[in-house]
Design a protein around this motif. Structure first.
Motif, PDB file in Angstrom:
ATOM      1  N   PRO A   1       6.189  13.400   2.998  1.00  0.00           N
ATOM      2  CA  PRO A   1       5.869  13.300   3.834  1.00  0.00           C
ATOM      3  C   PRO A   1       5.402  13.018   5.009  1.00  0.00           C
ATOM      4  O   PRO A   1       4.283  12.322   4.684  1.00  0.00           O
ATOM      5  CB  PRO A   1       5.404  15.381   4.158  1.00  0.00           C
ATOM      6  N   SER A   2       5.261  12.982   6.507  1.00  0.00           N
ATOM      7  CA  SER A   2       5.056  11.837   7.848  1.00  0.00           C
ATOM      8  C   SER A   2       3.192  12.438   7.399  1.00  0.00           C
ATOM      9  O   SER A   2       3.369  13.355   7.393  1.00  0.00           O
ATOM     10  CB  SER A   2       5.392  10.845   8.313  1.00  0.00           C
ATOM     11  N   PRO A   3       2.200  11.775   7.659  1.00  0.00           N
ATOM     12  CA  PRO A   3       0.929  12.658   7.514  1.00  0.00           C
ATOM     13  C   PRO A   3       0.629  12.961   9.261  1.00  0.00           C
ATOM     14  O   PRO A   3       0.573  12.251   9.953  1.00  0.00           O
ATOM     15  CB  PRO A   3      -0.174  11.504   7.058  1.00  0.00           C
TER      16      PRO A   3
ATOM     17  N   ARG B   1      15.239   8.848   1.305  1.00  0.00           N
ATOM     18  CA  ARG B   1      15.128   9.887   1.219  1.00  0.00           C
ATOM     19  C   ARG B   1      13.507  10.177   1.078  1.00  0.00           C
ATOM     20  O   ARG B   1      13.017  10.464   0.284  1.00  0.00           O
ATOM     21  CB  ARG B   1      15.736  11.000  -0.806  1.00  0.00           C
ATOM     22  N   HIS B   2      12.826  10.568   1.764  1.00  0.00           N
ATOM     23  CA  HIS B   2      12.204  10.533   2.699  1.00  0.00           C
ATOM     24  C   HIS B   2      12.129  11.580   3.382  1.00  0.00           C
ATOM     25  O   HIS B   2      12.268  12.866   3.009  1.00  0.00           O
ATOM     26  CB  HIS B   2      12.142  10.193   4.535  1.00  0.00           C
ATOM     27  N   TYR B   3      10.167  11.906   3.944  1.00  0.00           N
ATOM     28  CA  TYR B   3       9.835  12.721   4.052  1.00  0.00           C
ATOM     29  C   TYR B   3       9.590  14.163   3.110  1.00  0.00           C
ATOM     30  O   TYR B   3       9.748  15.487   3.976  1.00  0.00           O
ATOM     31  CB  TYR B   3      10.650  14.026   5.679  1.00  0.00           C
TER      32      TYR B   3
ATOM     33  N   ALA C   1       0.903  -1.138  -0.369  1.00  0.00           N
ATOM     34  CA  ALA C   1      -0.132  -0.022   0.105  1.00  0.00           C
ATOM     35  C   ALA C   1       0.898   1.451  -0.620  1.00  0.00           C
ATOM     36  O   ALA C   1       0.540   1.838  -0.925  1.00  0.00           O
ATOM     37  CB  ALA C   1      -1.060   0.401   1.233  1.00  0.00           C
ATOM     38  N   LYS C   2       1.915   1.299   0.847  1.00  0.00           N
ATOM     39  CA  LYS C   2       2.953   2.261   0.855  1.00  0.00           C
ATOM     40  C   LYS C   2       3.725   2.094  -0.528  1.00  0.00           C
ATOM     41  O   LYS C   2       4.421   3.749  -0.488  1.00  0.00           O
ATOM     42  CB  LYS C   2       3.547   2.532   1.746  1.00  0.00           C
ATOM     43  N   GLY C   3       4.085   1.274  -0.633  1.00  0.00           N
ATOM     44  CA  GLY C   3       4.868   1.182  -2.309  1.00  0.00           C
ATOM     45  C   GLY C   3       6.382   1.268  -1.443  1.00  0.00           C
ATOM     46  O   GLY C   3       7.694   1.716  -1.553  1.00  0.00           O
ATOM     47  N   ARG C   4       6.413   0.423  -0.411  1.00  0.00           N
ATOM     48  CA  ARG C   4       7.436   0.834   0.378  1.00  0.00           C
ATOM     49  C   ARG C   4       8.695   0.060   0.082  1.00  0.00           C
ATOM     50  O   ARG C   4       8.326  -1.572   0.344  1.00  0.00           O
ATOM     51  CB  ARG C   4       7.046   0.406   2.411  1.00  0.00           C
ATOM     52  N   PRO C   5      10.010  -0.055   0.564  1.00  0.00           N
ATOM     53  CA  PRO C   5      11.037  -0.816   0.347  1.00  0.00           C
ATOM     54  C   PRO C   5      10.748  -2.483   1.006  1.00  0.00           C
ATOM     55  O   PRO C   5      10.703  -1.787   2.063  1.00  0.00           O
ATOM     56  CB  PRO C   5      12.747  -0.272   0.252  1.00  0.00           C
TER      57      PRO C   5
ATOM     58  N   PRO D   1       3.715   1.687   9.635  1.00  0.00           N
ATOM     59  CA  PRO D   1       5.030   2.540   9.792  1.00  0.00           C
ATOM     60  C   PRO D   1       4.194   3.816   9.480  1.00  0.00           C
ATOM     61  O   PRO D   1       2.689   3.526   9.955  1.00  0.00           O
ATOM     62  CB  PRO D   1       5.316   2.229   8.381  1.00  0.00           C
ATOM     63  N   SER D   2       4.350   5.084   8.961  1.00  0.00           N
ATOM     64  CA  SER D   2       3.955   5.809   8.893  1.00  0.00           C
ATOM     65  C   SER D   2       2.476   5.713   7.879  1.00  0.00           C
ATOM     66  O   SER D   2       3.256   5.298   7.700  1.00  0.00           O
ATOM     67  CB  SER D   2       4.759   6.934   8.995  1.00  0.00           C
ATOM     68  N   ALA D   3       1.717   6.234   7.922  1.00  0.00           N
ATOM     69  CA  ALA D   3       0.508   6.232   6.758  1.00  0.00           C
ATOM     70  C   ALA D   3       0.139   7.084   6.405  1.00  0.00           C
ATOM     71  O   ALA D   3      -0.743   7.782   5.143  1.00  0.00           O
ATOM     72  CB  ALA D   3      -0.985   5.929   7.855  1.00  0.00           C
ATOM     73  N   ASN D   4       1.348   6.842   5.120  1.00  0.00           N
ATOM     74  CA  ASN D   4       1.858   8.245   3.872  1.00  0.00           C
ATOM     75  C   ASN D   4       2.288   6.845   3.519  1.00  0.00           C
ATOM     76  O   ASN D   4       2.884   6.206   3.193  1.00  0.00           O
ATOM     77  CB  ASN D   4       2.787   8.926   4.323  1.00  0.00           C
ATOM     78  N   ALA D   5       2.245   7.485   1.549  1.00  0.00           N
ATOM     79  CA  ALA D   5       2.940   7.140   0.570  1.00  0.00           C
ATOM     80  C   ALA D   5       4.240   6.960   1.376  1.00  0.00           C
ATOM     81  O   ALA D   5       5.135   8.030   1.365  1.00  0.00           O
ATOM     82  CB  ALA D   5       2.836   7.539  -0.479  1.00  0.00           C
TER      83      ALA D   5
HETATM   84 MG    MG Z   1       8.189   6.527   7.411  1.00  0.00          MG
END
Ligand code: MG
Ligand code: AMP
Length: 358
Positions: free
Chosen positions: A152-154, A236-238, A57-61, A144-148
């Motif tokens: 930036p984190s929601p 490269r987050h946030y 859902a997040k497209g997280r590695p 984890p944080s609920a952002n794509a």
């Molecule tokens: Mg996060």
């Protein structure tokens, strides 16, 4: 998939909505929920298929592990190989609260949750909706944080809907979060506990409870230095969509430099955003000048940072210039997030002289 958003605040309605959300968690689905730090995207931490859905859902590695959220201290023993003495001391001092501890895991935690690691990150959130969700589901919740991934984190339910609307069945809307930056992460598997991510709980606060604590040199390095130990800290987050540069130095020099860069960029047809403070915002000439709040009110600055980065996206800024915010308290966490959002692009203008900005 349709996403239902339930507003929290009325106790009776809360229980009905949280109970629906708890059923989703039990059946291996995803729920976004408020915590005191940022919104989390939760799933059953001990169900590998459920954990995999978070990454999707997040497209997280998949090498970026999740934090396991618990509601009671005894839950720690369920997932820990052993509970270190320092974990008990820190839990007593800071849980529920914005502190995540890394400890050795046991077989109750699947590798899907820990990104293949033998250690697990654990936190007890200080938010009634988060705690109620964990209790009603009877599960520990990996979140984890609920952002794509990469955004930036929601800090508001609306941010979650922007990134994950249509991808998850339920968002529990608890309004704006209290802290606005992710938890401090401390690794207790090291001989000397190591801060892997700075947050609201500072090194000095930890040291008062457990003695010496170090900070991972990888999180302070500007990109190509030592590799950060928390896998998530290397991405490269946030980041807002525009290119962001932090301008560091004395107040007058920073204002002068940002205005000079603004004029140059506007002459090229770029839309310029500026991140200032209540004390300085009027002095800037950008197309979008947003204030993080009064410079001495770090709590407000922390809470507003991600929201403001998202506002620049909405306003379609092409470039953003920001003042810097290093201070001994939560300022370190604010700067860590700002530097990551900027991909470590920093301009030092201290040589211009003038009064100091911080
Ligand atoms: Mg996060
Ligand atoms: P998020 O909740 O989105 O802020 O991401 C969780 C953060 O915790 C990421 O930076 C992860 O790399 C870090 N993390 C989670 N588990 C571990 C672990 N076992 N060891 C080191 N870092 C971890």
């Amino acid at each position: 998939m349709e996403t239902s958003i339930y507003k929290m605040g009325n106790c009776a309605a809360d229980d009905a909505a949280v109970s629906k959300a708890a059923n989703v968690i039990k059946s291996g689905g995803l729920v976004a929920f408020p915590t005191e730090t940022v919104y989390g995207l939760g799933a059953d931490a001990c169900n590998p298929e459920a954990a995999k859905k978070i990454y999707e859902a997040k497209g997280r590695p998949s090498d970026n592990p999740l934090i396991v959220h618990i509601a009671e201290f005894k839950d720690l023993a369920y997932i820990a190989k052993e509970v270190p003495k320092k974990a008990s001391l820190l839990a007593k001092a800071f849980w529920p609260g914005p502190l995540t501890m890394i400890i050795h895991k046991n077989n109750n935690v699947p590798y899907e949750t820990t990104g293949g690691l033998d250690t697990v990150a654990v936190r007890m959130p200080d938010h009634f909706v988060a705690r109620r969700l964990i209790q009603m589901s009877g599960r520990l919740i990996a979140a984890p944080s609920a952002n794509a991934s990469g955004r930036p984190s929601p800090t508001l339910a609306e941010h979650v809907a922007e990134d994950l609307g249509g991808k998850i069945p339920i968002i529990l809307d608890g309004g704006e979060v209290g802290i606005g930056l992710e938890s401090t992460i401390v690794d207790l598997t090291e001989e000397i506990p190591l801060i892997l991510r700075p947050g609201y709980i500072t090194k000095a606060m930890l040291e008062r409870i457990i003695g010496e604590v170090k900070t991972d040199p990888g999180i302070l390095a500007a990109g190509d230095g030592a590799r950060p130990k928390a896998p998530g800290m290397k991405y490269r987050h946030y980041a807002p969509r525009a290119s962001l540069t932090v301008v560091n130095g004395n107040k007058e020099a920073v204002i002068r430099k940002i205005n000079e860069l603004t004029d140059k960029m506007r002459a090229k047809g770029k839309k310029v955003g500026v991140i200032g403070t209540d004390e300085t915002a009027k002095a800037y000439r950008g197309d979008m000048v947003l204030s993080l709040g009064a410079r001495e009110d770090e709590d407000v600055i922390a809470r507003r940072l991600y929201r403001i980065l998202r506002e620049f996206d909405e306003g379609e800024a092409d470039v953003i210039y920001s003042e810097s915010f290093e201070t001994p308290g939560i300022g370190q966490a604010i700067m860590n997030r700002l530097l990551k959002a900027a991909g470590h692009q920093v301009l030092d203008v201290a040589e211009y002289g003038g009064s100091k900005i911080v």
